[in-house]
Design a protein around this motif. Structure first.
Motif, short mmCIF file in Angstrom:
data_model
loop_
_atom_site.label_atom_id
_atom_site.label_comp_id
_atom_site.label_asym_id
_atom_site.label_seq_id
_atom_site.Cartn_x
_atom_site.Cartn_y
_atom_site.Cartn_z
N ASN A 18 -87.63 64.91 -38.78
CA ASN A 18 -87.47 63.77 -39.83
C ASN A 18 -85.84 63.44 -39.80
O ASN A 18 -85.72 62.41 -40.57
CB ASN A 18 -87.97 64.45 -41.02
CG ASN A 18 -87.08 65.50 -41.66
OD1 ASN A 18 -85.84 65.74 -41.31
ND2 ASN A 18 -87.86 66.00 -42.52
N ASN A 19 -85.00 63.87 -38.77
CA ASN A 19 -83.73 63.14 -38.65
C ASN A 19 -83.76 62.33 -37.48
O ASN A 19 -82.67 61.74 -36.87
CB ASN A 19 -82.93 64.36 -38.46
CG ASN A 19 -82.37 64.93 -39.85
OD1 ASN A 19 -82.57 64.33 -40.95
ND2 ASN A 19 -81.95 66.13 -39.89
N GLY A 60 -85.65 64.69 -46.88
CA GLY A 60 -84.34 65.43 -46.85
C GLY A 60 -84.25 66.51 -47.78
O GLY A 60 -84.70 66.32 -49.04
N ASP A 92 -78.91 61.25 -39.98
CA ASP A 92 -78.30 62.35 -40.55
C ASP A 92 -77.24 63.07 -39.65
O ASP A 92 -77.44 64.10 -39.19
CB ASP A 92 -79.35 63.36 -40.82
CG ASP A 92 -79.19 64.36 -41.86
OD1 ASP A 92 -77.65 64.49 -42.32
OD2 ASP A 92 -79.98 65.03 -42.49
MG MG Z 1 -81.88 64.91 -43.11
#
Ligand code: MG
Ligand code: ADP
Ligand code: GN1
Length: 368
Positions: free
Chosen positions: A220-221, A25, A236
């Protein structure tokens, strides 16, 4: 850092073993915590909140607790597994939604979703089609969420007109003194004022309805099952706020339909993959196509360009500001990211008619 005492504020069972940096992140500091228990090791996610980006952690965490509570009910009702399909935050032993340490840093603790991983690059069309379905379903799940209960965590988050104005100021101020290292990138951005206006105008006129959206839908979330590579849990949730469906669709395309990672330096390797665009659209339309208005469907392709452009000017603006917002691994990192996003913008501008034809096709099918 004394992670053991931070973790103890949450009163979780077992003995602290170690804290390891986790994920990729750009905003919060994320650590994987290992606790030793009689049943074996148990893992958690500990995050130090980025209070430059989120200046009001009370609002941030209050939103987070509300959203996961709402999603848990929805997942239970449809017979899903709320221990895997949404986040579970822990309050502190004194009933707070996050822990503030003696230096003023703010920490939150949540369950790790076991047997999952996240990707910075899409692995297959099948994976991205299910990702489209998952993000579409996320918006459908939140359709009944009382949006007025959510505090505004970041003002004008996807107001691309406001982002463009901020960027223009950042160019003028040139706080880092780096503007002369990127005249072509600045010119590329400043020539696209009209693009920055497009979704904003439609939202203002009411042509596009407001929905509750995730607003940070890069792959990637979303956690993928370690065995099947299929989506398990959308994470997220920090920027869940009212927005346009094109924000989520567009951000997924920006990141997931790219042929390369967001910070690939070799621009010949960076382009928007129409096969992945189509796969995502197929999944997304299957989840929400029926409920979208014609104007919303029509906004998705141009919205993908707008959000990619917006992200590009945010990276470039941060480079000009001296890298105060996004985490960077080296001095030119934000410039590299901006160039990468602008390459995608230029490529999508060329592919817009094909993108629109794909969206039309799957929208028509969903409406039948
Ligand atoms: Mg993230
Ligand atoms: P940031 O705001 O910095 O992007 P995220 O909440 O997205 O922070 O977390 C960063 C990364 O940590 C994610 O991309 C994911 O890989 C991992 N992660 C975060 N929360 C969890 C969780 N509950 N279970 C497993 N992995 C997680
Ligand atoms: C940040 O937090 P993370 O890394 O998932 C950013 C997004 C950007 C993204 C670009 C709160 O997302 O808006 O699109 O980086 N999040 C915030 O990769 O600003």
């Amino acid at each position: 850092m004394d992670y053991s005492s931070i973790v103890s504020a949450f009163g979780i069972p077992g003995e602290f073993v170690c804290a390891t940096p986790f994920g990729s992140g750009h905003i919060n500091d994320t650590l994987r915590i290992e606790m030793k228990t009689p049943e074996g090791p148990v893992y958690y996610i500990l995050q130090k909140l980025n209070t430059y980006v989120f200046p009001d952690p009370d609002i941030l965490m209050s939103n987070g607790f509300k959203v996961v509570k709402y999603l848990k009910d929805i997942i239970e009702k449809r017979g899903g597994d709320p221990t895997r399909e949404t986040l579970r935050f822990y309050p502190t032993t004194d009933g707070k939604q996050y822990y503030r340490d003696s230096e003023g840093s703010c920490w939150r603790l949540e369950d790790i979703v076991p047997d999952t991983k996240s990707y910075d690059l899409c692995t297959s069309e099948a994976q991205f089609e299910s990702t489209g379905y998952a993000f579409g379903s996320f918006m459908a799940d939140l359709a009944g969420f009382p949006a007025d209960e959510l505090g505004e965590v970041i003002k004008n988050f996807h107001n691309t007109r406001a982002r463009f104005e901020t960027f223009s100021k950042e160019v003028k101020e040139n706080r880092s003194g780096r503007a002369d290292t990127c005249p072509d990138e600045i010119a590329f951005a400043l020539a696209r004022k009209e693009l920055a206006e497009s979704l904003v105008k439609q939202l203002e006129s009411g042509e596009l309805p407001l929905r509750v959206t995730h607003n940070d839908t890069k792959i990637n979330n979303i956690l993928m099952d370690a065995k099947t590579d299929q989506p398990v849990c959308i994470i997220d949730l920090d920027t869940v706020m009212p927005g346009a469906c094109a924000y989520d669709f567009g951000d997924s395309i920006r990141f997931g339909a790219s042929s390369a990672e967001e910070d690939e330096k070799d621009l010949d390797k960076v382009y928007m993959r129409l096969d992945l665009f189509e796969a995502f659209t197929r999944g997304y339309m299957r989840a929400v196509g029926k409920t979208l208005t014609k104007a919303e469907a029509d906004s998705l392709s141009i919205g993908s360009i707008v959000i990619t452009f917006e992200t590009g000017i945010r990276f470039l603006g941060d480079y000009l500001n001296g890298d105060v917002y996004f985490k960077t691994a080296y001095p030119e990192h934000n410039l590299v990211r901006a160039r990468n996003q602008f390459k995608l913008v230029a490529d999508m501008e060329k592919k817009l008619p094909e993108m629109q034809a794909i969206v039309d096709k799957y929208y028509r099918e969903a409406k039948q």
